[in-house]
Design an enzyme around this catalytic site. Structure first.
Site, mmCIF file in Angstrom:
data_model
loop_
_atom_site.group_PDB
_atom_site.id
_atom_site.type_symbol
_atom_site.label_atom_id
_atom_site.label_comp_id
_atom_site.label_asym_id
_atom_site.label_seq_id
_atom_site.Cartn_x
_atom_site.Cartn_y
_atom_site.Cartn_z
ATOM 1 N N ASP A 144 32.864 43.309 28.660
ATOM 2 C CA ASP A 144 33.881 42.375 29.661
ATOM 3 C C ASP A 144 33.236 41.882 30.613
ATOM 4 O OD1 ASP A 144 36.368 41.945 30.165
ATOM 5 O OD2 ASP A 144 36.506 43.805 31.621
ATOM 6 N N HIS A 145 33.555 40.479 30.850
ATOM 7 C CA HIS A 145 32.906 39.577 31.594
ATOM 8 C C HIS A 145 31.343 39.530 31.852
ATOM 9 C CE1 HIS A 145 36.993 38.710 33.345
ATOM 10 N NE2 HIS A 145 37.322 39.835 33.217
ATOM 11 N N GLY A 182 43.771 40.623 33.138
ATOM 12 C CA GLY A 182 44.593 40.903 34.352
ATOM 13 C C GLY A 182 45.864 40.936 34.122
#
Ligand code: G3H
Ligand code: 13P
Ligand code: ZN
Length: 326
Positions: free
Chosen positions: A96-97, A229
């Protein structure tokens, strides 16, 4: 070309087939973040119970926290546990990211089946160049890659709702074509964490920018879109935390109805981290407040894990629509 440890050796799958099925079936694959054993168990058990495919998602920080070697075997343990239960749900392990080529490469070389390169803060061409470098390395090893266009701001950032932070649909086609990504995270009004909107008591949460999502889907028809988000910031957990000594004032997230709408659209991956954190924290705070003499971790982590199973099952069945799709 197979790295020393390839995800197929661990029993994992990449996200390509999951996404195709999700797009055709008009639902979204859940991507739950984890850092420790109880979170991993809660996610997997909830997905077994609801017969849902799942993306186990790990940030760079989470990987450091758990230790990269330990983490690989935790993911392998999850696959083996699913097998032992006779459940057969597909599991992807996703970075993730990811913020650098080196991190993405290290994950690919140690058994991840999917990586995100988040170059959303970079100028357009630099984002493409860095993402493409990761894509080239990943695709040689059949690892799927997620890119990002548009910035998800924190709510403390005063410009978080400015149009300039949203994904520009006119950039999407070129980004996808030049970078070669398999999926794209876009910014349509969500943000990370437990404070997604500043609203006054009695006010409604502003709707997500579904108009941008629709424009994006027109520019790249049938292309997998990702929503970051996407925690609801479950009000029941926020109340519990505040009732038992916590201080999460004004925490607010994305209403379930909006997530259902997104899941039925081009969005085929929905990222959830904060809700899992809240579920665990709420139960642990309650147990500590009511049983100040308790010090056996199983007595508070066990019930916290049970709550996470319930939360995951609920989301898969009632929000994302991924239940029964394994
Ligand atoms: O989007 C970020 C995730 O929620 C992970 O955050 O870096 O605190 O693990 P983290
Ligand atoms: P939340 O903070 O809304 O759970 O978002 C998680 C996320 O996007 C992880 O990449
Ligand atoms: Zn995210």
């Amino acid at each position: 070309m197979k790295p020393a440890i390839h995800y197929t050796d661990l029993g994992l799958v990449n996200t390509n087939e999951m996404f195709q099925k999700a797009l055709e079936g008009k639902y979204a694959i859940p991507a739950y973040n984890f850092n420790n054993l109880e979170q991993l168990q809660g996610i997997i058990m909830g997905c077994i119970e609801s017969r849902s495919p799942v993306i186990l998602q790990v940030s760079g920080n989470a990987r450091k926290y758990a230790n990269p070697t330990m983490l690989r075997y935790m993911a392998m343990g999850a696959v083996q546990m699913v097998k032992a239960e006779g459940a057969g749900i597909p599991i992807a392990l996703h970075l993730d990211h990811g913020d650098s080529f080196e991190l993405a490469k290290s994950c690919i070389d140690s058994g991840f089946s999917s990586v995100m390169l988040d170059g959303s803060h970079l100028p357009f061409d630099d984002n493409i160049d860095l993402t493409k470098r990761v894509v080239d390395y990943a695709h040689e090893r059949e690892v799927s890659v997620e890119g990002e266009l548009g910035v998800l701001a924190g709510v403390e950032d005063d410009v978080s709702h400015e149009v300039s932070h949203y994904t520009k649909p006119e950039e999407v086609e070129e980004f996808v074509a030049r970078s070669g990504v398999d999926s794209l995270a876009i910014s349509i009004g969500t943000s990370h964490g437990a404070y997604k909107f500043k609203i006054k008591p009695g006010e409604q949460v502003p709707p997500l920018r579904f108009d941008i999502l629709e424009e994006v889907a027109i520019k790249v028809p049938g292309f997998p879109i990702v929503l970051h988000g996407a925690s609801t910031v479950v009000p029941e957990y926020v109340r519990m935390i505040n009732n038992f000594g916590g201080k999460l004032e004004d925490a607010v997230g994305i209403p379930e109805e909006q997530l259902r709408k997104a899941a039925a659209s081009a969005v085929c991956k929905i990222n959830i981290d904060s809700d899992g954190r809240l579920a665990l924290t709420a139960v642990i705070r309650k147990i500590f407040a009511e049983n100040p003499t308790e010090f056996d971790p199983r007595k508070y982590l066990g019930p916290a894990r049970e709550e996470l199973i319930k939360m995951v099952t609920h989301k898969n069945e009632r929000v994302l629509g991924s239940a029964g799709r394994a």
